[in-house]
Design an enzyme around this catalytic site. Structure first.
Site, mmCIF file in Angstrom:
data_model
loop_
_atom_site.group_PDB
_atom_site.id
_atom_site.type_symbol
_atom_site.label_atom_id
_atom_site.label_comp_id
_atom_site.label_asym_id
_atom_site.label_seq_id
_atom_site.Cartn_x
_atom_site.Cartn_y
_atom_site.Cartn_z
ATOM 1 N N SER A 136 13.166 -15.298 7.053
ATOM 2 C CA SER A 136 13.657 -14.415 6.005
ATOM 3 C C SER A 136 15.122 -14.761 5.789
ATOM 4 O O SER A 136 15.914 -14.693 6.730
ATOM 5 C CB SER A 136 13.512 -12.970 6.496
ATOM 6 O OG SER A 136 14.183 -12.088 5.639
ATOM 7 N N LYS A 162 11.105 -16.974 3.038
ATOM 8 C CA LYS A 162 11.204 -15.713 2.285
ATOM 9 C C LYS A 162 12.644 -15.548 1.838
ATOM 10 O O LYS A 162 13.564 -15.653 2.646
ATOM 11 C CB LYS A 162 10.764 -14.556 3.187
ATOM 12 C CG LYS A 162 11.235 -13.178 2.757
ATOM 13 C CD LYS A 162 10.533 -12.084 3.549
ATOM 14 C CE LYS A 162 11.467 -10.947 3.903
ATOM 15 N NZ LYS A 162 10.802 -9.910 4.712
ATOM 16 N N LYS A 164 15.467 -13.108 0.097
ATOM 17 C CA LYS A 164 15.835 -11.765 -0.338
ATOM 18 C C LYS A 164 16.305 -11.889 -1.784
ATOM 19 O O LYS A 164 17.071 -12.816 -2.110
ATOM 20 C CB LYS A 164 16.977 -11.224 0.534
ATOM 21 C CG LYS A 164 16.565 -10.980 1.970
ATOM 22 C CD LYS A 164 15.764 -9.703 2.091
ATOM 23 C CE LYS A 164 15.441 -9.396 3.547
ATOM 24 N NZ LYS A 164 14.636 -8.175 3.689
ATOM 25 N N ASP A 189 11.572 -10.909 -1.237
ATOM 26 C CA ASP A 189 11.642 -9.520 -0.764
ATOM 27 C C ASP A 189 12.780 -8.820 -1.490
ATOM 28 O O ASP A 189 13.940 -9.211 -1.365
ATOM 29 C CB ASP A 189 11.903 -9.510 0.757
ATOM 30 C CG ASP A 189 11.849 -8.108 1.349
ATOM 31 O OD1 ASP A 189 11.657 -7.130 0.588
ATOM 32 O OD2 ASP A 189 11.999 -7.989 2.582
ATOM 33 N N GLU A 214 7.603 -8.795 -2.134
ATOM 34 C CA GLU A 214 7.627 -7.702 -1.155
ATOM 35 C C GLU A 214 8.478 -6.537 -1.669
ATOM 36 O O GLU A 214 9.609 -6.730 -2.114
ATOM 37 C CB GLU A 214 8.211 -8.268 0.150
ATOM 38 C CG GLU A 214 8.189 -7.331 1.329
ATOM 39 C CD GLU A 214 8.725 -8.031 2.603
ATOM 40 O OE1 GLU A 214 8.803 -9.280 2.626
ATOM 41 O OE2 GLU A 214 9.073 -7.315 3.551
ATOM 42 N N ASP A 239 6.143 -3.119 2.230
ATOM 43 C CA ASP A 239 6.835 -3.059 3.519
ATOM 44 C C ASP A 239 7.256 -1.599 3.714
ATOM 45 O O ASP A 239 6.503 -0.795 4.308
ATOM 46 C CB ASP A 239 8.039 -4.029 3.487
ATOM 47 C CG ASP A 239 8.958 -3.941 4.699
ATOM 48 O OD1 ASP A 239 8.737 -3.097 5.566
ATOM 49 O OD2 ASP A 239 9.938 -4.728 4.782
ATOM 50 N N LYS A 263 5.098 -3.926 10.354
ATOM 51 C CA LYS A 263 6.210 -3.946 11.306
ATOM 52 C C LYS A 263 5.918 -2.922 12.387
ATOM 53 O O LYS A 263 5.658 -1.751 12.079
ATOM 54 C CB LYS A 263 7.525 -3.560 10.626
ATOM 55 C CG LYS A 263 8.117 -4.650 9.761
ATOM 56 C CD LYS A 263 9.453 -4.246 9.182
ATOM 57 C CE LYS A 263 9.943 -5.345 8.244
ATOM 58 N NZ LYS A 263 11.062 -4.903 7.415
ATOM 59 N N GLY A 291 9.781 -8.322 10.466
ATOM 60 C CA GLY A 291 10.719 -8.161 11.569
ATOM 61 C C GLY A 291 11.903 -7.307 11.170
ATOM 62 O O GLY A 291 12.109 -7.012 9.991
#
Ligand code: OSB
Ligand code: MG
Length: 374
Positions: A136, A162, A164, A189, A214, A239, A263, A291
């Site tokens: 991520s 991934k 952000k 995400d 996400e 999420d 998670k 995570g």
């Protein structure tokens, strides 16, 4: 089984580089390590990986400390329990506060697995000898720096990237990354940075062949995500919105998402995480393990969880060296060519390094069976 003692340790570690999301930047993290000791002297470890601020979810490090010290600890100390379901029933009345619950539950899962001489992965029904690992990556102002970071992780063997994203750092960033890396497994995400007013912009992401997007909308929403999913080709993954198997059921029934990020901490522990996995697995809904920048204890629990058969997408469970110079466990949790081996030793399969933990502990409290229940 009874717990006779619980130690809470607030441990602070510097990050090897700052991490930025749509809401904030961090250069160190402090997590609460939970050490439980049974009446016959067995020990288990857990980790509350709560952020220090309420920007991802309502909990913070301090709310976790309060709930563990004043409620969860006193409710379980000195009580009889055999299974983890017996244990969680002792604090059934405590609503929410899943990060706090997860730290205690994880420690008790480690304790039981150790008492049976089996690995945590085996204890929860894991089947994989190793898990596929993705990374991520935080928002970077400089696109060249982001491409360098991607290159570094791909060269290390990581199997999926991934990114952000947030308003102003979305379509053009993804377009450029996709142009440079046409073939990689890529997902984004948003950490709830958009609303349904952004639907046209979010639809533009459909052209980049993303594995998923996400949590594009509000942290507590399911309904609007269903409207969004109906308008997108890219699978929506939830999420922040999923705290229980019941949330997962509602989201899937409403077609609010086609993938779920599980998670351990957000859902209150390994057993609820497994229930969500099982629910999704029987319905063919893919899941992956998210995570919270865990230290080695929470990370080892993530590895065990990811060894369940329904974890078909690479997760965010990278080696802890992505975040920390030194891990709180030995051996450290590491990825080898993009895979993290699932340990076969008892419990977490990684031993907490007590001297290192003590050296980095900022605050601690010991609860024992003599404490008064609040
Ligand atoms: O939304 O998945 C998230 C980290 C902190 C808070 C929220 C998230 C994340 C990550 C990092 O994406 C995942 C990791 O490497 O642990
Ligand atoms: Mg997320």
């Amino acid at each position: 089984m009874q717990l006779r003692r619980i130690d809470l340790k607030l441990v602070r570690l510097p990050l090897v580089r700052p991490f930025r999301t749509s809401s904030h930047v961090k250069d160190h993290l402090a997590h609460i390590l939970v050490r439980v000791e049974s009446d016959d002297g067995l020990v288990g470890w857990g980790e509350c990986a709560s952020p220090s601020d309420p920007y991802y979810c309502p909990e913070t490090t301090e709310t976790c400390w309060h709930i563990l010290r004043d409620f969860l600890g006193p409710l379980v100390l000195g009580k009889d329990w055999e299974t983890i379901d017996d244990l969680t029933a002792l604090y059934r009345l405590v609503k929410g506060n899943n990060f706090a619950k997860a730290g205690l539950e994880m420690a008790c899962c480690d304790l039981i697995a150790r008492s049976q001489g089996i690995s945590l992965a085996r204890f929860i029904g894991g089947v994989r000898p190793k898990i596929a690992s993705g990374v991520s990556l935080g928002i970077e102002d400089d696109l060249t720096a982001l491409l360098d970071t991607i290159e570094r992780h791909l060269s290390a063997g990581y199997k999926r990237i991934k990114l952000k994203i947030g308003p102003g750092r979305d379509v053009e960033v993804v377009r450029e990354v996709r142009r440079v890396y046409p073939g990689i497994l890529l997902q984004v995400d948003a950490n709830s940075a958009y609303t349904l007013d952004d639907i046209d912009m979010l639809r533009r992401l459909d052209e980049f062949d993303l594995l998923l997007i996400e949590q594009p909308l509000a942290h507590d929403d399911i309904i609007d995500h269903a409207k969004l999913q109906a308008a997108l080709r890219t699978p929506v993954c939830l999420d922040e919105s999923i705290h229980s198997v019941d949330d997962a059921r509602k989201a899937i029934e409403l077609d609010a998402c086609r993938v779920i990020n599980i998670k351990v901490s957000r859902v209150g522990g390994l057993m609820e995480a497994r229930r969500i996995h099982d629910y999704c697995f029987t319905r063919g809904v893919p899941v992956w393990c998210g995570g919270m920048h865990e230290f080695g204890i929470g990370r080892a629990a993530n590895v065990a969880l990811s060894s369940l058969p329904g974890f078909v997408f690479p997760g965010d469970v990278s080696g802890s060296d992505k975040y920390y110079l030194q891990d709180v466990v030995d051996p450290p949790v590491l990825a080898f060519d993009g895979d993290v081996p699932v340990p076969t030793g008892p419990g977490l399969g990684h031993e907490p390094v007590e001297e290192f933990i003590i050296a980095n502990t900022r605050r601690e409290v010991t609860l024992d069976a003599g404490e008064v229940v609040v």
